[in-house]
Scaffold this motif. Structure first.
Motif, mmCIF file in Angstrom:
data_model
loop_
_atom_site.group_PDB
_atom_site.id
_atom_site.type_symbol
_atom_site.label_atom_id
_atom_site.label_comp_id
_atom_site.label_asym_id
_atom_site.label_seq_id
_atom_site.Cartn_x
_atom_site.Cartn_y
_atom_site.Cartn_z
ATOM 1 N N GLU A 163 99.542 110.126 69.955
ATOM 2 C CA GLU A 163 98.461 111.112 70.034
ATOM 3 C C GLU A 163 99.008 112.484 69.645
ATOM 4 N N ASP A 164 99.016 112.726 68.344
ATOM 5 C CA ASP A 164 99.666 113.924 67.796
ATOM 6 C C ASP A 164 98.671 114.879 67.150
ATOM 7 N N ILE A 165 97.498 115.011 67.756
ATOM 8 C CA ILE A 165 96.505 115.945 67.218
ATOM 9 C C ILE A 165 97.011 117.389 67.274
ATOM 10 N N ASP A 166 97.699 117.732 68.354
ATOM 11 C CA ASP A 166 98.210 119.094 68.526
ATOM 12 C C ASP A 166 99.431 119.272 67.625
ATOM 13 N N GLN A 167 99.193 119.747 66.413
ATOM 14 C CA GLN A 167 100.261 119.854 65.424
ATOM 15 C C GLN A 167 101.248 120.975 65.725
ATOM 16 N N THR A 168 100.908 121.878 66.647
ATOM 17 C CA THR A 168 101.823 122.958 66.984
ATOM 18 C C THR A 168 102.881 122.523 67.991
ATOM 19 N N HIS A 198 85.210 128.958 66.024
ATOM 20 C CA HIS A 198 84.357 128.347 67.037
ATOM 21 C C HIS A 198 84.842 126.936 67.355
ATOM 22 N N ALA A 199 84.415 126.460 68.494
ATOM 23 C CA ALA A 199 84.629 125.069 68.888
ATOM 24 C C ALA A 199 83.278 124.370 68.868
ATOM 25 N N TRP A 200 83.290 123.061 69.059
ATOM 26 C CA TRP A 200 82.049 122.306 69.242
ATOM 27 C C TRP A 200 82.079 121.708 70.633
ATOM 28 N N ARG A 201 81.027 121.963 71.381
ATOM 29 C CA ARG A 201 80.942 121.470 72.760
ATOM 30 C C ARG A 201 79.740 120.562 72.933
ATOM 31 N N SER A 239 88.769 125.104 66.611
ATOM 32 C CA SER A 239 89.117 125.611 65.283
ATOM 33 C C SER A 239 90.545 125.242 64.901
ATOM 34 N N ASP A 240 91.419 125.066 65.915
ATOM 35 C CA ASP A 240 92.813 124.737 65.639
ATOM 36 C C ASP A 240 93.133 123.262 65.864
ATOM 37 N N ALA A 241 92.122 122.457 66.148
ATOM 38 C CA ALA A 241 92.329 121.019 66.361
ATOM 39 C C ALA A 241 91.037 120.290 65.996
ATOM 40 N N PRO A 242 91.118 119.261 65.163
ATOM 41 C CA PRO A 242 89.909 118.588 64.675
ATOM 42 C C PRO A 242 89.214 117.726 65.715
ATOM 43 N N SER A 243 89.844 117.523 66.841
ATOM 44 C CA SER A 243 89.236 116.688 67.869
ATOM 45 C C SER A 243 89.879 116.993 69.209
#
Length: 293
Positions: A48-53, A157-160, A202-206
């Motif tokens: 689970e490597d969505i957080d690329q930072t 923005h994010a999506w909620r 905005s900094d993570a696609p999911s």
């Protein structure tokens, strides 16, 4: 009579490569592997490597080393979330088209300020099961014209998830089947306690919530075995599975390993990793005894 073949059980261990695996991870990984073997099923590994930072190739390599040292074997190929961003965006787009999510523009600082202002007047701000303040209603109550204007401006923005609309789209009460170390049987899901959870930033696609249900469905996971700290999050996962038409796994939330401070083991707290125990001369058998297996 036509006999319908039974789906082969599939279990998964899904760590994030953002730090060393600790004894709590070892417990979860071993339980998944052993339960898969007992059920005559497959043990899968997901990165689970969505957080690329925060996630790095070195930490991912260490995961394979630690699990192999424990004697665990998994099916190939390993699913890496960073290779499936389009799948998460597709799921999000379905929810957007159904009007079940909204763009959220408030920054963390703005949310914190709203919470502080309300509590300064003696009114407690509602918290989710993890103790995090629920997201304010500002963005949910914006007009469509204002949302379009803000989106066109390029503001981050994010999506909620619009929890009220999402629950209104559900026909039957939500529940899940639980066999873990806490409550058992049919558990009533209560996603409303989480408020308008974030599904994409905005900094993570999911978000974790969205990607985990998409991944479990894509991998054909039939049994989700994970720590009790994620017990209440299952309410959100059952809601998303239902909204997206995804299959419902069986759930088993196992006991947590606690540190000397009485809190669950954590990478962020620098709890001793599996690799360090190995360097100190522990054997896999000694580690298993340490975690009560």
């Amino acid at each position: 009579m036509i006999e319908i073949p039974r789906q082969k059980p599939k279990f998964r261990f899904a760590p994030s490569p953002n730090g060393p695996l600790h004894l709590g991870h070892a417990l979860s990984a071993i339980l998944n592997c052993e339960m898969a073997e007992k059920a005559g099923g497959d043990f899968l590994l997901r990165i689970e490597d969505i957080d690329q930072t925060r996630c790095t190739p070195d930490f991912e390599k260490d995961i394979y080393t630690d699990l192999s040292w424990l004697g665990l074997r998994w099916q190939e190929p390993v699913r890496r979330q960073s290779e499936h961003f389009p799948a998460y965006q597709e799921a999000l787009q379905i929810l957007i088209e159904r009007g079940l999510v909204y763009p959220a523009f408030l920054t963390r600082g703005e949310v914190k300020a709203r919470v502080a202002a309300l509590e300064a007047n003696g009114a407690p701000w509602p918290l989710d099961p993890d103790g995090t303040p629920l997201y304010p209603p500002d963005d949910r109550e914006r007009s469509d014209d204002e949302r379009r204007r803000l989106l066109a401006s390029g503001v981050k923005h994010a999506w909620r998830l619009d929890m009220e609309k999402a629950l209104a789209a559900i026909v039957e009460p939500l529940h899940w089947q639980e066999s873990g170390d806490g409550e058992r049987g049919a558990i009533s899901a209560d996603p409303a306690t989480w408020g308008d959870v974030v599904l994409s930033r905005s900094d993570a696609p999911s978000s974790y919530h969205l990607s985990v249900v998409v991944d479990d469905a894509a991998q054909g996971i039939t049994h989700v075995v994970r720590g009790l700290d994620l017990f209440h999050a299952t309410s959100i996962h059952r809601l998303l599975q239902t909204l997206l038409g995804l299959p419902e796994p069986l759930y088993h939330h196992h006991r947590l390993l606690l540190g000397s401070d009485g809190k669950k083991l954590s990478k962020s707290m620098g709890d001793t990793g599996i690799a360090e125990w190995r360097r100190q001369g522990w054997s896999p058998a000694e580690l298993r005894r340490r975690i009560g297996l």
